[in-house]
Design an enzyme around this catalytic site. Structure first.
Site, PDB file in Angstrom:
ATOM      1  N   GLU A 283      -8.907 -26.218  26.484  1.00 38.16           N
ATOM      2  CA  GLU A 283      -8.843 -26.739  25.120  1.00 38.16           C
ATOM      3  C   GLU A 283      -8.633 -28.252  25.125  1.00 38.16           C
ATOM      4  O   GLU A 283      -9.215 -28.972  24.303  1.00 38.16           O
ATOM      5  CB  GLU A 283      -7.724 -26.042  24.342  1.00 38.16           C
ATOM      6  CG  GLU A 283      -7.711 -26.382  22.867  1.00 38.16           C
ATOM      7  CD  GLU A 283      -6.712 -25.557  22.072  1.00 38.16           C
ATOM      8  OE1 GLU A 283      -6.518 -25.871  20.881  1.00 38.16           O
ATOM      9  OE2 GLU A 283      -6.118 -24.616  22.636  1.00 38.16           O
TER      10      GLU A 283
ATOM     11  N   GLU B   3       2.395 -21.223  21.300  1.00 38.66           N
ATOM     12  CA  GLU B   3       1.551 -20.606  20.271  1.00 38.66           C
ATOM     13  C   GLU B   3       0.546 -19.641  20.902  1.00 38.66           C
ATOM     14  O   GLU B   3       0.335 -18.534  20.416  1.00 38.66           O
ATOM     15  CB  GLU B   3       0.825 -21.696  19.481  1.00 38.66           C
ATOM     16  CG  GLU B   3      -0.185 -21.175  18.478  1.00 38.66           C
ATOM     17  CD  GLU B   3      -1.340 -22.125  18.259  1.00 38.66           C
ATOM     18  OE1 GLU B   3      -2.503 -21.666  18.303  1.00 38.66           O
ATOM     19  OE2 GLU B   3      -1.094 -23.324  18.061  1.00 38.66           O
ATOM     20  N   HIS B   4      -0.064 -20.055  21.997  1.00 37.68           N
ATOM     21  CA  HIS B   4      -1.008 -19.189  22.711  1.00 37.68           C
ATOM     22  C   HIS B   4      -0.302 -17.957  23.261  1.00 37.68           C
ATOM     23  O   HIS B   4      -0.809 -16.832  23.159  1.00 37.68           O
ATOM     24  CB  HIS B   4      -1.643 -19.957  23.871  1.00 37.68           C
ATOM     25  CG  HIS B   4      -2.764 -20.858  23.463  1.00 37.68           C
ATOM     26  ND1 HIS B   4      -4.048 -20.726  23.933  1.00 37.68           N
ATOM     27  CD2 HIS B   4      -2.788 -21.918  22.608  1.00 37.68           C
ATOM     28  CE1 HIS B   4      -4.815 -21.666  23.414  1.00 37.68           C
ATOM     29  NE2 HIS B   4      -4.066 -22.407  22.608  1.00 37.68           N
TER      30      HIS B   4
ATOM     31  N   HIS C 275       2.453 -25.938  21.564  1.00 36.86           N
ATOM     32  CA  HIS C 275       1.105 -25.382  21.477  1.00 36.86           C
ATOM     33  C   HIS C 275       0.895 -24.297  22.528  1.00 36.86           C
ATOM     34  O   HIS C 275       0.272 -23.265  22.257  1.00 36.86           O
ATOM     35  CB  HIS C 275       0.080 -26.501  21.644  1.00 36.86           C
ATOM     36  CG  HIS C 275      -1.320 -26.025  21.741  1.00 36.86           C
ATOM     37  ND1 HIS C 275      -2.020 -26.001  22.925  1.00 36.86           N
ATOM     38  CD2 HIS C 275      -2.169 -25.519  20.804  1.00 36.86           C
ATOM     39  CE1 HIS C 275      -3.224 -25.513  22.712  1.00 36.86           C
ATOM     40  NE2 HIS C 275      -3.348 -25.211  21.440  1.00 36.86           N
TER      41      HIS C 275
END
Length: 465
Positions: free
Chosen positions: A165, A88-89, A85
């Site tokens: 997040e 992904e950022h 994840h």
């Protein structure tokens, strides 16, 4: 983007050099469009193992372009928790030729949208634009996947965003309880850990670790390109080939596409109870059992069973818990199918004082259906609901792109909508009764988040004992 000489070394993309000549690409038509709204699906495998799939719908004016990576949070070691994840950022932060603004601004300037998501077994990056702007989307998304530099300063800056997040998710107990349920059922395993990672694991991730993760998993054999809408397959292939070739990504002429995940394991998780005490207005609970994997043919019957139990306002759980007694606002059931196992769960959010009553009703309904199955009319209604939602859910190019990419990555094949409808409609009450006896006949486990007193916790735990 040119980095100063004093900067740390940029991540070397997982593509080096260039090999010519190389074998020709192979192309096949997988599904020929027939009937109103049906698209033609074609697939090309490029040298280097990169797969390109398109579904052409000439009647629409939009196009969605995506690249799927065969990597998810289940591929992480404990020390790399959240790396997929996090990466992904970072792929939105810049490439050798584009800054973060150069990635987002051109797409937004033409009214398009870009996004990405990370799951437990795959990651997807995509852009939805007008059909005339498809070349722009292909160029930018392909550059993101092949040319990321993963600068040290971006890793540090984005760390704060990822931690925010995680905090946002933890502030939403209705979301967080599903992560808790995964841990309850799957334990401290890659599938049982949260996709986002934890504060501890994300804080410990270094730029070098993330860069090595990128180099290892973002190779052409592990990628699937999918485009849907008013697209021309040959044109998409040419543009994708050019974009990946510029990055030296099509070098391995003998490389074969990565096979879908397989395997099978039996989860024997029963009667577990996990409580996360929070000062919330509601108690959030998930009651569930092991389900079936995504390659299991019983998945069609389990989907029908889930729809009948908690898939809408006419479902059993909604009627019993909300309509007749007003004990909860939200109550539903769901299935999660992974490559080698699966989960079935029932979620409800209610006032703390009513949690025991809600749980009792849910358990009674599951036990009744496990013993007796469902009446023919309920099965028929659930089949109709699934068929209608399937077709309506594929009304936009984003949904079609998602179906293309996920099907190729997870199953290695494409199934037409008509074939899927046929499989759902073929489910009989006996099929539902059989899968209900297997899945719901086990002693369920329970995950709870909320302001639960010791007395309430004991009552809840006894309910699954």
């Amino acid at each position: 983007m040119t980095l100063p000489r004093t900067s740390r070394k940029a991540a070397r993309p997982p593509y080096r050099g260039r090999a010519v000549p190389r074998p020709r690409a192979t192309t096949a038509t997988l599904l020929a469009g027939s009937g109103e709204g049906a698209g033609t699906v074609r697939k090309t495998v490029l040298p280097g193992g990169l797969r390109v799939l398109t579904e052409t719908l000439p009647a629409v004016r939009s196009a969605t372009f995506g690249i799927w990576a065969h990597v998810g949070s289940r591929d992480e070691t404990p020390a790399l928790g959240g790396a997929t994840h996090y990466l992904e950022h970072l792929l939105f932060k810049g490439t050798r030729t584009r800054s973060a603004l150069d990635i987002s601004a051109p797409v937004e300037a033409v009214g398009g949208e870009m996004n990405a998501f990370t799951a437990k077994e795959y990651t997807c990056y995509y852009a939805r634009v007008l059909d005339t702007d498809l070349p722009l989307a292909i160029d930018i998304v392909s550059d993101m996947l092949t040319g990321s530099v993963i600068r040290a300063e971006d890793v540090e800056a984005e760390r704060g965003v990822v931690l925010e997040e995680i905090a946002m998710t933890e502030d939403d107990p209705g979301d967080c309880v599903h992560d808790l349920f995964a841990r309850t059922m799957l334990g401290d395993t890659p599938l049982g850990r949260p996709v986002l990672g934890t504060v501890e694991t994300v804080t410990g991730l270094t730029r070098d670790r993330v860069a090595r993760f990128y180099q290892r998993h973002y190779t052409p054999t592990r990628l699937v390109v999918a485009a849907a809408g008013n697209v021309d397959h040959d044109d998409v292939v040419r543009r994708v080939t050019a974009a990946f070739d510029r990055a030296g990504a099509l070098d391995g002429p003998d490389a074969a596409p990565h096979a879908p995940r397989g395997g099978s394991r039996t989860l024997r998780t029963t009667g577990r109870f996990d409580l996360l005490e929070r000062r919330t207005e509601q108690t959030h609970l998930v009651l569930g059992t092991p389900g079936v994997g995504r390659h299991d043919e019983r998945r069609w019957a389990l989907s029908v069973l889930s729809a009948a139990l908690g898939g809408g306002m006419s479902s059993r759980l909604f009627q019993e818990v909300r309509e007749k007694r007003g004990l909860a606002y939200a109550v539903y059931s769901y299935t999660s199918g992974f490559a080698d196992c699966g989960l079935f769960g029932v979620y409800a959010g209610c006032r703390p004082a009513q949690a025991a009553d809600v749980l009792k009703l849910c358990r009674e309904e599951l036990a009744h259906v496990a013993r007796h199955g469902l009446p023919d009319e309920e099965v028929a209604r659930a089949v109709g609901q699934l068929c209608g939602s399937l077709v309506l859910g594929l009304e936009d190019t984003s949904a079609l792109m998602h179906r293309l990419g996920k099907s190729e990555l997870c199953w290695g094949e494409q199934m037409s909508v008509d074939d899927m409808l046929t499989r759902i409609r073929a489910v009989t009450p006996d099929d539902v009764r059989e899968v209900a006896a297997t899945v719901l006949g086990r002693r369920p486990s329970l995950s709870v988040i909320g302001p639960v007193t010791d007395r309430q916790a004991t009552a809840l735990q006894e309910a699954v004992a």
